[in-house]
Design an enzyme around this catalytic site. Sequence first.
Site, short mmCIF file in Angstrom:
data_model
loop_
_atom_site.label_atom_id
_atom_site.label_comp_id
_atom_site.label_asym_id
_atom_site.label_seq_id
_atom_site.Cartn_x
_atom_site.Cartn_y
_atom_site.Cartn_z
N ASN A 59 0.84 -1.19 0.00
CA ASN A 59 0.00 0.00 0.00
C ASN A 59 0.88 1.24 0.00
O ASN A 59 1.72 1.43 0.90
CB ASN A 59 -0.89 0.02 1.25
CG ASN A 59 -1.70 1.31 1.36
OD1 ASN A 59 -2.69 1.49 0.66
ND2 ASN A 59 -1.27 2.22 2.24
N GLU A 60 0.74 2.07 -1.03
CA GLU A 60 1.41 3.37 -1.16
C GLU A 60 2.90 3.31 -0.83
O GLU A 60 3.40 4.03 0.04
CB GLU A 60 0.70 4.41 -0.30
CG GLU A 60 -0.74 4.64 -0.74
CD GLU A 60 -1.42 5.81 -0.04
OE1 GLU A 60 -0.84 6.39 0.90
OE2 GLU A 60 -2.55 6.15 -0.44
#
Length: 510
Positions: free
Chosen positions: A156-157
């Site tokens: 995630n990110e």
Amino acid sequence: MNRVTVPGEPIGRLSESWRHCVGTGRLNVALRADYQESLALVQRDIGFRHIRGHGLLSDDMGVHRRSNDGVTRYSFTYVDQVFDRFLELGVRPFVELGFMPTALASGDDTVFWWKGNITPPNDWDEWAALVRAVVRHLVDRYGADEVRTWPIEVWNEPNLVNFWKDADQEAYFRLYEITARTIKDVDAGLQVGGPAISPGSDEWWEPFAEFVTRRDVPVDFVSRHAYTSGPAQHVPFGTYQTLTAPRHLLDQFDAPRKHLAGTALAGLPVHITEFNSSYRPDNPIHDTAYHAAYLAPVLTGGTDLVDSYSYWTFCDVFEEENVPTSLFHGGFGLLTHRQVPKPTYHLYAFMARMGTHVLARGADHLVCATDDGRVTALAWQPVGGTDGPDAPERHDVRLSVPMTGPRAFVRRERVNEHDGNAFGAWRELGRPRSPGPRTLDVLRDCARPAVEHRSAEVVAGRVALDLALARHEVTFVEVVPVHAEEHEGLDDRRLLGASDDRLVAPHERR
């Protein structure tokens, strides 16, 4: 203003990309009763297809276990409970692989109140073994055909130091390659993708495409996130931010295809695995009628841009910034704790009732038709973000919609600063932090959209809709053809028991 004449023939189909996925708090909170009650309500009224959340591999899910004498065991006790319940409620996992189990982490850097570890593995082979064990368990438990419908996203990110140690691109690419190859080793038909980057980092697309192409790394879809808020302006237990215009969300949706054009990844499915106005879980804008009007053109306009755009999140059972201190606290959710719908919830519920055949689109409306002859219209007052003009107290939408038969039944539901607005009622009640059962019932009552209905004449195959929208309103209209049925002996003039003789005009009596 001019009346929009809606065509009688469809101009296309309404894609379901708007409800292909929805976001959730970390997966551990899915074990709670309040969360499960909220998800059941959301699925009844909206019906999302997939659900994505952080923390599948974090310590509180207990997947990666290591004994004091160094023996590793994989436990799926909580994963099974969560995923079983998702499937019972008709929603499939959109699997996000993260964060790093403490025993496998190379450092102590964490994110959020619940301390998701953001460091690379201290042993890449053991990371691959963990991924293999998780994916193999899912295939064994739910079947390969089922799990092949679950997209699997790697991390995630990673472009943010908050979520991946030093935002190290080279280390992420290594993580992605090992993970993707391991997943495909379990079953070549499983979907894997990334890089799940945050807004403002489109410079990652070219090197990601070059890396996976050069090394022939599996990638079945690409993913990114989209938000339109400015820097956080902190207040005690809350945040305010500026917002750019809603169209900027649509620009972000469209960015991956533009940046990947001409690469080997062009044409892959694009998933926006998080989107909202603000990226903060304590920004009051999320609770407002303004927010529903702000997102209406995004929800209706994104359907043909990407394969999914996942609203972040479906409910306020969410603890990135610690446990919320008040019922309304600016949480991401469509629902508060204890299932009080926000205006944006109704925007989604209205969208779920639109027909599949698109008849017309406009800057303030979407009109569809159903297979059984109904015509539905979603209309909203346009708003422009922080720098946009102030919204007037009234916005008019005038439509002429096609309809069969001599008469139609017109039903309208509306949400604005007063109607269908539990946040407004909560403010009028003095902003109670922990409302009791009676107050919660009042808030749920006030959260219901205002409803009005009428009988309308069909003239030349059309019904005129004159919709006066209040400030920040989103309204839903359903036009249903009426086929009157004969009920011999029924006469509404006799509701008070009048005799046949009294129903005859005096000059006709003998």
